[in-house]
Motif scaffolding. Structure first.
Motif, PDB file in Angstrom:
ATOM      1  N   THR A 146      20.112  19.654  34.698  1.00  0.00           N
ATOM      2  CA  THR A 146      21.434  19.715  34.066  1.00  0.00           C
ATOM      3  C   THR A 146      22.526  19.837  35.119  1.00  0.00           C
ATOM      4  O   THR A 146      23.575  19.184  35.035  1.00  0.00           O
ATOM      5  CB  THR A 146      21.512  20.917  33.104  1.00  0.00           C
ATOM      6  OG1 THR A 146      20.495  20.790  32.100  1.00  0.00           O
ATOM      7  CG2 THR A 146      22.873  20.975  32.424  1.00  0.00           C
ATOM      8  N   THR A 147      22.264  20.670  36.130  1.00  0.00           N
ATOM      9  CA  THR A 147      23.223  20.833  37.229  1.00  0.00           C
ATOM     10  C   THR A 147      23.396  19.519  37.986  1.00  0.00           C
ATOM     11  O   THR A 147      24.514  19.153  38.379  1.00  0.00           O
ATOM     12  CB  THR A 147      22.758  21.929  38.202  1.00  0.00           C
ATOM     13  OG1 THR A 147      22.537  23.153  37.481  1.00  0.00           O
ATOM     14  CG2 THR A 147      23.785  22.175  39.293  1.00  0.00           C
ATOM     15  N   ALA A 148      22.287  18.798  38.186  1.00  0.00           N
ATOM     16  CA  ALA A 148      22.346  17.508  38.883  1.00  0.00           C
ATOM     17  C   ALA A 148      23.199  16.518  38.096  1.00  0.00           C
ATOM     18  O   ALA A 148      23.999  15.769  38.679  1.00  0.00           O
ATOM     19  CB  ALA A 148      20.945  16.953  39.084  1.00  0.00           C
ATOM     20  N   ILE A 149      23.042  16.492  36.773  1.00  0.00           N
ATOM     21  CA  ILE A 149      23.842  15.598  35.928  1.00  0.00           C
ATOM     22  C   ILE A 149      25.318  15.960  36.026  1.00  0.00           C
ATOM     23  O   ILE A 149      26.192  15.085  36.145  1.00  0.00           O
ATOM     24  CB  ILE A 149      23.365  15.677  34.457  1.00  0.00           C
ATOM     25  CG1 ILE A 149      21.957  15.079  34.325  1.00  0.00           C
ATOM     26  CG2 ILE A 149      24.346  14.944  33.534  1.00  0.00           C
ATOM     27  CD1 ILE A 149      21.332  15.299  32.969  1.00  0.00           C
ATOM     28  N   TYR A 150      25.590  17.262  36.001  1.00  0.00           N
ATOM     29  CA  TYR A 150      26.978  17.721  36.108  1.00  0.00           C
ATOM     30  C   TYR A 150      27.584  17.309  37.449  1.00  0.00           C
ATOM     31  O   TYR A 150      28.740  16.874  37.516  1.00  0.00           O
ATOM     32  CB  TYR A 150      27.014  19.243  35.949  1.00  0.00           C
ATOM     33  CG  TYR A 150      28.396  19.842  36.096  1.00  0.00           C
ATOM     34  CD1 TYR A 150      29.363  19.615  35.121  1.00  0.00           C
ATOM     35  CD2 TYR A 150      28.726  20.608  37.204  1.00  0.00           C
ATOM     36  CE1 TYR A 150      30.639  20.155  35.250  1.00  0.00           C
ATOM     37  CE2 TYR A 150      29.993  21.145  37.343  1.00  0.00           C
ATOM     38  CZ  TYR A 150      30.946  20.919  36.354  1.00  0.00           C
ATOM     39  OH  TYR A 150      32.200  21.443  36.497  1.00  0.00           O
ATOM     40  N   LEU A 151      26.787  17.431  38.515  1.00  0.00           N
ATOM     41  CA  LEU A 151      27.267  17.033  39.835  1.00  0.00           C
ATOM     42  C   LEU A 151      27.494  15.523  39.915  1.00  0.00           C
ATOM     43  O   LEU A 151      28.403  15.061  40.613  1.00  0.00           O
ATOM     44  CB  LEU A 151      26.276  17.469  40.923  1.00  0.00           C
ATOM     45  CG  LEU A 151      26.164  18.972  41.180  1.00  0.00           C
ATOM     46  CD1 LEU A 151      25.140  19.253  42.265  1.00  0.00           C
ATOM     47  CD2 LEU A 151      27.509  19.567  41.562  1.00  0.00           C
ATOM     48  N   CYS A 152      26.653  14.755  39.198  1.00  0.00           N
ATOM     49  CA  CYS A 152      26.852  13.302  39.138  1.00  0.00           C
ATOM     50  C   CYS A 152      28.212  12.974  38.539  1.00  0.00           C
ATOM     51  O   CYS A 152      28.928  12.087  39.014  1.00  0.00           O
ATOM     52  CB  CYS A 152      25.754  12.656  38.308  1.00  0.00           C
ATOM     53  SG  CYS A 152      24.184  12.444  39.166  1.00  0.00           S
ATOM     54  N   ILE A 153      28.558  13.686  37.469  1.00  0.00           N
ATOM     55  CA  ILE A 153      29.858  13.464  36.803  1.00  0.00           C
ATOM     56  C   ILE A 153      31.002  13.783  37.771  1.00  0.00           C
ATOM     57  O   ILE A 153      31.965  13.020  37.896  1.00  0.00           O
ATOM     58  CB  ILE A 153      29.967  14.350  35.546  1.00  0.00           C
ATOM     59  CG1 ILE A 153      28.923  13.911  34.501  1.00  0.00           C
ATOM     60  CG2 ILE A 153      31.371  14.260  34.955  1.00  0.00           C
ATOM     61  CD1 ILE A 153      28.819  14.818  33.293  1.00  0.00           C
ATOM     62  N   LEU A 154      30.856  14.911  38.492  1.00  0.00           N
ATOM     63  CA  LEU A 154      31.880  15.284  39.465  1.00  0.00           C
ATOM     64  C   LEU A 154      31.965  14.264  40.610  1.00  0.00           C
ATOM     65  O   LEU A 154      33.054  13.953  41.097  1.00  0.00           O
ATOM     66  CB  LEU A 154      31.586  16.672  40.046  1.00  0.00           C
ATOM     67  CG  LEU A 154      31.695  17.857  39.084  1.00  0.00           C
ATOM     68  CD1 LEU A 154      31.354  19.158  39.814  1.00  0.00           C
ATOM     69  CD2 LEU A 154      33.095  17.943  38.487  1.00  0.00           C
ATOM     70  N   LEU A 155      30.788  13.738  41.013  1.00  0.00           N
ATOM     71  CA  LEU A 155      30.759  12.767  42.093  1.00  0.00           C
ATOM     72  C   LEU A 155      31.500  11.498  41.705  1.00  0.00           C
ATOM     73  O   LEU A 155      32.284  10.955  42.490  1.00  0.00           O
ATOM     74  CB  LEU A 155      29.303  12.449  42.463  1.00  0.00           C
ATOM     75  CG  LEU A 155      29.093  11.370  43.540  1.00  0.00           C
ATOM     76  CD1 LEU A 155      29.723  11.809  44.855  1.00  0.00           C
ATOM     77  CD2 LEU A 155      27.600  11.108  43.740  1.00  0.00           C
ATOM     78  N   PHE A 156      31.262  11.008  40.486  1.00  0.00           N
ATOM     79  CA  PHE A 156      31.932   9.781  40.028  1.00  0.00           C
ATOM     80  C   PHE A 156      33.436   9.977  39.934  1.00  0.00           C
ATOM     81  O   PHE A 156      34.212   9.044  40.138  1.00  0.00           O
ATOM     82  CB  PHE A 156      31.372   9.333  38.673  1.00  0.00           C
ATOM     83  CG  PHE A 156      30.045   8.642  38.775  1.00  0.00           C
ATOM     84  CD1 PHE A 156      29.893   7.487  39.536  1.00  0.00           C
ATOM     85  CD2 PHE A 156      28.917   9.159  38.141  1.00  0.00           C
ATOM     86  CE1 PHE A 156      28.660   6.851  39.641  1.00  0.00           C
ATOM     87  CE2 PHE A 156      27.690   8.545  38.246  1.00  0.00           C
ATOM     88  CZ  PHE A 156      27.555   7.381  39.000  1.00  0.00           C
ATOM     89  N   LYS A 157      33.846  11.220  39.642  1.00  0.00           N
ATOM     90  CA  LYS A 157      35.281  11.499  39.592  1.00  0.00           C
ATOM     91  C   LYS A 157      35.920  11.466  40.975  1.00  0.00           C
ATOM     92  O   LYS A 157      37.120  11.233  41.108  1.00  0.00           O
ATOM     93  CB  LYS A 157      35.529  12.872  38.950  1.00  0.00           C
ATOM     94  CG  LYS A 157      35.265  12.910  37.452  1.00  0.00           C
ATOM     95  CD  LYS A 157      35.580  14.281  36.880  1.00  0.00           C
ATOM     96  CE  LYS A 157      35.356  14.301  35.368  1.00  0.00           C
ATOM     97  NZ  LYS A 157      35.655  15.643  34.785  1.00  0.00           N
ATOM     98  N   GLN A 158      35.076  11.728  42.003  1.00  0.00           N
ATOM     99  CA  GLN A 158      35.589  11.729  43.362  1.00  0.00           C
ATOM    100  C   GLN A 158      35.692  10.330  43.956  1.00  0.00           C
ATOM    101  O   GLN A 158      36.439  10.087  44.904  1.00  0.00           O
ATOM    102  CB  GLN A 158      34.671  12.580  44.269  1.00  0.00           C
ATOM    103  CG  GLN A 158      34.597  14.036  43.889  1.00  0.00           C
ATOM    104  CD  GLN A 158      35.910  14.767  44.083  1.00  0.00           C
ATOM    105  OE1 GLN A 158      36.652  14.488  45.023  1.00  0.00           O
ATOM    106  NE2 GLN A 158      36.198  15.701  43.199  1.00  0.00           N
ATOM    107  N   ILE A 159      34.891   9.408  43.391  1.00  0.00           N
ATOM    108  CA  ILE A 159      34.846   8.035  43.936  1.00  0.00           C
ATOM    109  C   ILE A 159      36.073   7.225  43.480  1.00  0.00           C
ATOM    110  O   ILE A 159      36.440   7.261  42.339  1.00  0.00           O
ATOM    111  CB  ILE A 159      33.546   7.316  43.503  1.00  0.00           C
ATOM    112  CG1 ILE A 159      32.344   8.082  44.048  1.00  0.00           C
ATOM    113  CG2 ILE A 159      33.536   5.879  43.966  1.00  0.00           C
ATOM    114  CD1 ILE A 159      31.013   7.520  43.589  1.00  0.00           C
TER     115      ILE A 159
END
Length: 206
Positions: free
Chosen positions: A193-206
């Motif tokens: 779940t944390t990994a999925i959340y970090l994925c969402i944050l990562l896409f927001k940074q790109i």
């Protein structure tokens, strides 16, 4: 100074309390190791990492580091892959009696490595420390700021030692390992779940 210490205690306790990868790892090691002393590498490494992060936040170093987008992207990416990998390892782990050899009863060296990873490869935790602890410490200076930082670090050390003790007591009360097996499954789900959340944050940074 007392106000700074009380503020720091409430703030630090609130940040460290939620169930997360770092907390679960320390608790698990306390539960599965044959003696409490065997879990100290995980406990001390987690506490030392928190001490480092809190100190950097109060000094303003971590805030400056996170201003660089490439560093943020690298941390997010590394954290995502690590959490996915750790989730699979934890999901497959089988806990038996404390005296048995288990997949998750790690050596001191592996405990230190994993504790370093779950402490330093979680961008969300790093941002919380920098954004909350670091920002809040800016309200103080001199002795008050020192007291704020000391209290926050003390909370971490007491918390991780307490988690290890709680894990040890749980391990004694659960010789069959059934509870720990369920906890491993829950731990894996938290990691994914944390990994999925970090994925969402990562896409927001790109």
């Amino acid at each position: 100074m007392l106000a700074a210490m009380i503020h720091s205690f409430i703030l630090s306790f609130g940040l460290i309390l939620p169930l997360g990868v770092q907390n679960i790892f320390v608790f698990n090691q306390g539960a599965i190791q044959p003696r409490f002393s065997k879990a100290l590498p995980a406990i001390f490494t987690a506490a030392i990492c928190d001490t480092l992060l809190i100190s950097m936040s109060i000094l303003g170093v971590s805030v400056m580091v996170f201003e660089y987008t490439p560093i943020k992207l690298a941390l997010y990416s590394g954290g995502i892959f690590f959490l996915i990998f750790m989730g699979f390892v934890t999901w497959k782990s089988k806990s038996k009696q404390a005296d048995s050899v288990t997949d998750v009863k790690l050596s001191a060296k592996k405990q230190i490595t994993f504790a370093l990873s779950v402490s330093l490869l979680n961008p969300h935790a790093l941002l919380d420390t920098a954004g909350v602890i670091g920002t809040s410490s800016m309200h103080y200076d001199g002795a008050s700021k020192l007291a704020f930082g000391f209290t926050s670090i003390l909370v971490s050390w007491l918390w991780f030692n307490g988690l290890g003790i709680a894990g040890r007591l749980t391990g004694k009360m659960d010789p069959s390992g059934n509870f720990l097996n369920l906890l491993n499954k829950a731990s894996a789900l938290v990691m994914w779940t944390t990994a999925i959340y970090l994925c969402i944050l990562l896409f927001k940074q790109i």
